[in-house]
Motif scaffolding. Structure first.
Motif, PDB file in Angstrom:
ATOM      1  N   GLY A 132       0.826  -1.208   0.000  1.00  0.00           N
ATOM      2  CA  GLY A 132       0.000   0.000   0.000  1.00  0.00           C
ATOM      3  C   GLY A 132       0.855   1.250   0.000  1.00  0.00           C
ATOM      4  O   GLY A 132       1.776   1.385  -0.813  1.00  0.00           O
ATOM      5  N   VAL A 133       0.571   2.146   0.957  1.00  0.00           N
ATOM      6  CA  VAL A 133       1.346   3.395   1.019  1.00  0.00           C
ATOM      7  C   VAL A 133       2.540   3.272   1.965  1.00  0.00           C
ATOM      8  O   VAL A 133       3.312   4.221   2.127  1.00  0.00           O
ATOM      9  CB  VAL A 133       0.465   4.597   1.435  1.00  0.00           C
ATOM     10  N   ASP A 134       2.702   2.092   2.607  1.00  0.00           N
ATOM     11  CA  ASP A 134       3.866   1.892   3.481  1.00  0.00           C
ATOM     12  C   ASP A 134       5.093   1.563   2.640  1.00  0.00           C
ATOM     13  O   ASP A 134       4.985   1.276   1.454  1.00  0.00           O
ATOM     14  CB  ASP A 134       3.595   0.750   4.476  1.00  0.00           C
ATOM     15  N   VAL A 176      19.817  11.290  11.073  1.00  0.00           N
ATOM     16  CA  VAL A 176      19.358  10.228  11.979  1.00  0.00           C
ATOM     17  C   VAL A 176      18.557  10.853  13.130  1.00  0.00           C
ATOM     18  O   VAL A 176      18.546  12.070  13.311  1.00  0.00           O
ATOM     19  CB  VAL A 176      20.554   9.420  12.545  1.00  0.00           C
ATOM     20  N   GLY A 177      17.901   9.978  13.902  1.00  0.00           N
ATOM     21  CA  GLY A 177      17.163  10.467  15.071  1.00  0.00           C
ATOM     22  C   GLY A 177      15.668  10.357  14.874  1.00  0.00           C
ATOM     23  O   GLY A 177      15.191   9.537  14.099  1.00  0.00           O
ATOM     24  N   GLY A 178      14.939  11.185  15.588  1.00  0.00           N
ATOM     25  CA  GLY A 178      13.479  11.115  15.524  1.00  0.00           C
ATOM     26  C   GLY A 178      12.961   9.971  16.379  1.00  0.00           C
ATOM     27  O   GLY A 178      13.704   9.377  17.161  1.00  0.00           O
ATOM     28  N   GLY A 187      -0.005  10.475   7.500  1.00  0.00           N
ATOM     29  CA  GLY A 187       0.280  11.796   6.941  1.00  0.00           C
ATOM     30  C   GLY A 187       1.606  12.383   7.350  1.00  0.00           C
ATOM     31  O   GLY A 187       1.935  13.492   6.926  1.00  0.00           O
ATOM     32  N   SER A 188       2.403  11.651   8.124  1.00  0.00           N
ATOM     33  CA  SER A 188       3.674  12.257   8.555  1.00  0.00           C
ATOM     34  C   SER A 188       4.592  12.498   7.357  1.00  0.00           C
ATOM     35  O   SER A 188       5.260  13.526   7.274  1.00  0.00           O
ATOM     36  CB  SER A 188       4.363  11.405   9.614  1.00  0.00           C
ATOM     37  N   GLY A 189       4.616  11.547   6.423  1.00  0.00           N
ATOM     38  CA  GLY A 189       5.436  11.742   5.227  1.00  0.00           C
ATOM     39  C   GLY A 189       4.833  12.808   4.314  1.00  0.00           C
ATOM     40  O   GLY A 189       5.538  13.659   3.769  1.00  0.00           O
ATOM     41  N   ASP A 216      14.922  19.184  11.842  1.00  0.00           N
ATOM     42  CA  ASP A 216      13.847  19.800  12.642  1.00  0.00           C
ATOM     43  C   ASP A 216      12.666  18.840  12.798  1.00  0.00           C
ATOM     44  O   ASP A 216      12.079  18.704  13.866  1.00  0.00           O
ATOM     45  CB  ASP A 216      13.325  21.078  11.961  1.00  0.00           C
ATOM     46  N   TYR A 217      12.311  18.182  11.677  1.00  0.00           N
ATOM     47  CA  TYR A 217      11.127  17.308  11.682  1.00  0.00           C
ATOM     48  C   TYR A 217      11.360  16.104  12.584  1.00  0.00           C
ATOM     49  O   TYR A 217      10.474  15.689  13.331  1.00  0.00           O
ATOM     50  CB  TYR A 217      10.844  16.868  10.248  1.00  0.00           C
ATOM     51  N   LYS A 218      12.582  15.573  12.531  1.00  0.00           N
ATOM     52  CA  LYS A 218      12.909  14.456  13.420  1.00  0.00           C
ATOM     53  C   LYS A 218      12.916  14.925  14.883  1.00  0.00           C
ATOM     54  O   LYS A 218      12.457  14.222  15.767  1.00  0.00           O
ATOM     55  CB  LYS A 218      14.251  13.821  13.024  1.00  0.00           C
TER      56      LYS A 218
HETATM   57  N1  LIG Z   1      11.527   3.899  12.150  1.00  0.00           N
HETATM   58  C1  LIG Z   1      11.547   5.241  12.221  1.00  0.00           C
HETATM   59  N2  LIG Z   1      12.130   5.852  13.271  1.00  0.00           N
HETATM   60  C2  LIG Z   1      12.153   7.196  13.354  1.00  0.00           C
HETATM   61  N3  LIG Z   1      11.611   8.030  12.424  1.00  0.00           N
HETATM   62  C3  LIG Z   1      11.022   7.480  11.357  1.00  0.00           C
HETATM   63  C4  LIG Z   1      10.956   6.054  11.191  1.00  0.00           C
HETATM   64  N4  LIG Z   1      10.307   5.795  10.030  1.00  0.00           N
HETATM   65  C5  LIG Z   1       9.983   6.999   9.497  1.00  0.00           C
HETATM   66  N5  LIG Z   1      10.420   8.008  10.277  1.00  0.00           N
HETATM   67  C6  LIG Z   1      10.238   9.450  10.061  1.00  0.00           C
HETATM   68  O1  LIG Z   1       8.876   9.657   9.697  1.00  0.00           O
HETATM   69  C7  LIG Z   1       8.770  10.767   8.823  1.00  0.00           C
HETATM   70  C8  LIG Z   1       7.971  10.318   7.592  1.00  0.00           C
HETATM   71  O2  LIG Z   1       8.742   9.378   6.913  1.00  0.00           O
HETATM   72  P1  LIG Z   1       8.145   8.028   6.281  1.00  0.00           P
HETATM   73  O3  LIG Z   1       7.340   7.298   7.289  1.00  0.00           O
HETATM   74  O4  LIG Z   1       9.286   7.311   5.660  1.00  0.00           O
HETATM   75  O5  LIG Z   1       7.237   8.654   5.150  1.00  0.00           O
HETATM   76  P2  LIG Z   1       5.979   8.023   4.404  1.00  0.00           P
HETATM   77  O6  LIG Z   1       4.820   8.367   5.292  1.00  0.00           O
HETATM   78  O7  LIG Z   1       5.948   8.715   3.099  1.00  0.00           O
HETATM   79  O8  LIG Z   1       6.200   6.536   4.298  1.00  0.00           O
HETATM   80  C9  LIG Z   1      10.212  11.200   8.525  1.00  0.00           C
HETATM   81  O9  LIG Z   1      10.526  12.303   9.345  1.00  0.00           O
HETATM   82  C10 LIG Z   1      11.059  10.005   8.920  1.00  0.00           C
HETATM   83  O10 LIG Z   1      12.356  10.386   9.329  1.00  0.00           O
END
Ligand SMILES: Nc1ncnc2c1ncn2[C@@H]1O[C@H](COP(=O)(O)OP(=O)(O)O)[C@@H](O)[C@H]1O
Ligand SMILES: Cc1ncsc1CCOP(=O)(O)O
Length: 247
Positions: A132-134, A176-178, A187-189, A216-218
């Protein structure tokens, strides 16, 4: 502090996006001081794009009408050198999405592709098990493939996940991070792609400023960590907080 720059410039971002995330995207842009406008009618897409500071094209809930609108808006933005961010949501999930993704990449000059690894694989033609969208499952060298795509389409590429990467085809930087909690918030992406569009409208150095935006987003997701309902609220609060210049 990339979000701070957007807050100072207050760009108008024209979003042709999916109905799952439209409201969240608008609120996220507002939180950082940008102005969202969602306009996907064929009769106004080109005009709205020409009056905006950046354009977001997101194929999350694609249909025949929105494809027409995306191409009209994209051509109009290209004529006026208005930056375009393309989010190929679920590009590998169906033939319809992949064909549309390729049509957009061939017909428009895109400034930035912001995608996850599965979507990158689809664009690059790498075998991948889409979900899907994952992001799905498969094997690919993210850095090498992102650089290849950046060179092929002469654009910046951001691939997100546990680690994010940005490349212009020559330079490459990892962020890295988040916190993985962010993957439980739909909707985060898509919102990140919209913020990238706001950034491109506001910045002097696209590569460095977008890398800072990814940081910043992380940081916002780390700072927001909580149970999921509170996380949603905290995340928007954190975007506003960082855009106001707090650390
Ligand atoms: N396993 C994870 N750990 C930390 N941050 C993550 C992880 N997976 C995605 N992110 C963060 O989530 C945000 C959206 O990314 P992602 O989930 O890859 O987008 P999409 O929704 O398009 O699949 C980004 O800031 C990314 O760094
Ligand atoms: C669930 C869903 N289905 C079509 S678009 C969409 C939202 C995807 O948003 P994101 O990939 O940013 O989480």
């Amino acid at each position: 502090m990339s979000l701070q720059k957007i807050n100072l410039q207050k760009p108008l971002v024209h979003c042709i996006t999916n109905y799952v995330v439209a409201n969240f995207t608008a609120n996220g842009l507002l939180a950082i001081g940008a102005s969202p406008v969602m306009a996907d009618a064929v009769k106004e897409a080109a005009e709205m794009a020409s009056k905006s500071n950046a354009l977001l094209l997101n194929i999350g809930t694609l249909n025949e009408q929105t494809i027409k609108s995306m191409l009209l808006a994209g051509n109009s933005a290209n004529v006026k050198n208005i930056p375009i961010v393309f989010d190929p949501v679920g590009a590998g999930a169906t033939n319809f999405r992949l064909e549309t993704t390729m049509e957009i990449l061939q017909q428009l000059k895109i400034n930035l592709i912001r995608c996850n690894v599965g979507e990158l694989a689809a664009i690059a033609g790498v075998t991948w098990q889409a979900k899907g969208v994952d992001s799905g499952v498969g094997e690919l060298d993210v850095a090498e493939t992102a650089m290849h795509v950046a060179n092929k389409y002469n654009c910046l590429v951001i691939v997100t996940g546990k680690q994010d990467v940005i490349t212009d085809g020559i330079r490459i930087e990892w962020i890295v991070g988040g916190h993985e909690k962010v993957t439980k918030m739909t909707g985060s992406g898509c919102l990140l792609s919209a913020l990238c569009a706001a950034e491109l409208a506001s910045c002097e150095n696209a590569f460095e400023d977008l890398a800072n935006l990814l940081r910043d987003y992380k940081q916002a997701s780390s700072n927001a960590y909580s149970t999921i309902g509170t996380f949603h609220m905290n995340f928007l609060n954190q975007l506003e907080y960082l855009a106001e210049g707090h650390q």
